[in-house]
Write a protein that holds these residues in place. Structure first.
Motif, short mmCIF file in Angstrom:
data_model
loop_
_atom_site.label_atom_id
_atom_site.label_comp_id
_atom_site.label_asym_id
_atom_site.label_seq_id
_atom_site.Cartn_x
_atom_site.Cartn_y
_atom_site.Cartn_z
N UNK A 69 34.85 44.33 45.01
CA UNK A 69 34.49 45.46 44.15
C UNK A 69 33.86 44.98 42.85
N UNK A 70 34.45 43.97 42.25
CA UNK A 70 33.92 43.44 40.99
C UNK A 70 32.52 42.86 41.16
N UNK A 71 32.31 42.18 42.29
CA UNK A 71 30.99 41.59 42.54
C UNK A 71 29.94 42.66 42.76
N UNK A 72 30.33 43.76 43.38
CA UNK A 72 29.38 44.84 43.65
C UNK A 72 29.06 45.65 42.39
N UNK A 73 30.00 45.68 41.44
CA UNK A 73 29.83 46.47 40.21
C UNK A 73 30.15 45.60 38.99
N UNK A 74 29.37 44.56 38.74
CA UNK A 74 29.72 43.61 37.68
C UNK A 74 29.82 44.23 36.29
N UNK A 75 29.00 45.25 36.02
CA UNK A 75 29.03 45.87 34.69
C UNK A 75 30.25 46.76 34.48
N UNK A 76 30.93 47.11 35.58
CA UNK A 76 32.15 47.92 35.48
C UNK A 76 33.41 47.12 35.81
N UNK A 77 33.24 45.84 36.11
CA UNK A 77 34.37 45.04 36.61
C UNK A 77 35.56 45.03 35.66
N UNK A 78 35.30 45.04 34.36
CA UNK A 78 36.42 44.98 33.42
C UNK A 78 37.20 46.28 33.34
N UNK A 79 36.66 47.34 33.96
CA UNK A 79 37.36 48.62 33.96
C UNK A 79 37.88 49.02 35.34
N UNK A 80 37.57 48.25 36.36
CA UNK A 80 38.00 48.59 37.70
C UNK A 80 39.45 48.17 37.93
N UNK A 81 40.26 49.08 38.45
CA UNK A 81 41.64 48.77 38.84
C UNK A 81 41.77 49.14 40.32
N UNK A 82 41.81 48.14 41.17
CA UNK A 82 41.81 48.35 42.62
C UNK A 82 43.16 47.93 43.18
N UNK A 83 43.84 48.84 43.91
CA UNK A 83 45.18 48.53 44.41
C UNK A 83 45.37 49.07 45.83
N UNK A 84 45.96 48.21 46.67
CA UNK A 84 46.36 48.61 48.02
C UNK A 84 47.69 49.33 47.92
N UNK A 85 47.71 50.63 48.19
CA UNK A 85 48.93 51.42 48.06
C UNK A 85 49.99 51.07 49.08
#
Length: 206
Positions: A95-111
């Motif tokens: 996800x971070x690689x696909x959206x580098x400009x948003x990476x510092x705001x992305x919170x991705x979690x496997x529920x």
């Protein structure tokens, strides 16, 4: 219909609120980029949830920039086939690689694996979930419980187990299904500082 009327449960239907939310999401480039990336990566049972959605609505209602006050964009998915940290970390990195400009705001979690670490971090147990949407019922505020994803044909799917009227009313409503008052009070204080138009329902009023 004016957006301001959507917060009144008797003045608008839930379908009208869903349609308004879909339009807002579709008109917000950052949200659409996240949704397209999630779909392109093929993550199972994956959704954009919570603050990135309802705070965008608040910004539209108060004529603020679309990303004003948004601390993070929460992406959840459910993969019960691999509960390892390594598997989740690969998704985070993708996800971070696909959206580098948003990476510092992305919170991705496997529920599917939240129950493995939640108690150690927050000091209270967390029951194993059966799907991503079940997590919405555990949020400290009913207002936080909203999720969107790109469906078939580019449609925007919306889930809000407690309804969307509190979001459009700019009303923070506690979720008594959780024993999470400290988190609710902390978030309420932060949000009131950013959106003084917000009404906060006291935890004891529920």
């Amino acid at each position: 219909m004016y957006l301001e009327t959507l917060g009144n449960p008797s003045a608008a239907t839930e379908d009208q609120r869903i349609t308004a939310l879909q339009r807002i999401v579709r008109a917000t480039p950052a949200l659409m980029r996240i949704l397209r990336t999630v779909k392109d990566l093929g993550l199972p049972d994956a959704w954009l949830v919570s603050g990135g959605i309802y705070q965008t609505v608040w910004n539209v209602l108060t004529d603020r920039p679309p990303d004003f006050g948004i601390k993070d964009y929460d992406v959840i998915y459910f993969d019960g086939t691999d509960l390892s940290y390594e598997a989740e970390d690969r998704v985070i990195r993708d996800m971070n690689a696909a959206l580098p400009d948003l990476a510092d705001k992305l919170e991705v979690r496997n529920q599917a694996r939240v129950h493995l670490w939640y108690e150690k971090r927050f000091g209270r147990p967390y029951f194993p979930l059966s799907c991503a949407m079940e997590s919405l019922t555990t949020y400290a505020a009913k207002t936080h419980a909203v999720a969107v994803r790109l469906g078939d044909g580019g449609a925007i799917d919306v889930q809000a187990p407690f309804g969307l009227s509190p979001i459009f009313a700019m009303r923070l409503v506690p979720n008594p299904l959780t024993d999470n008052r400290p988190t609710y009070d902390e978030k309420a204080e932060r949000m009131m500082a950013l959106w003084p138009e917000l009404t906060v329902v006291d935890w004891d009023a529920t």
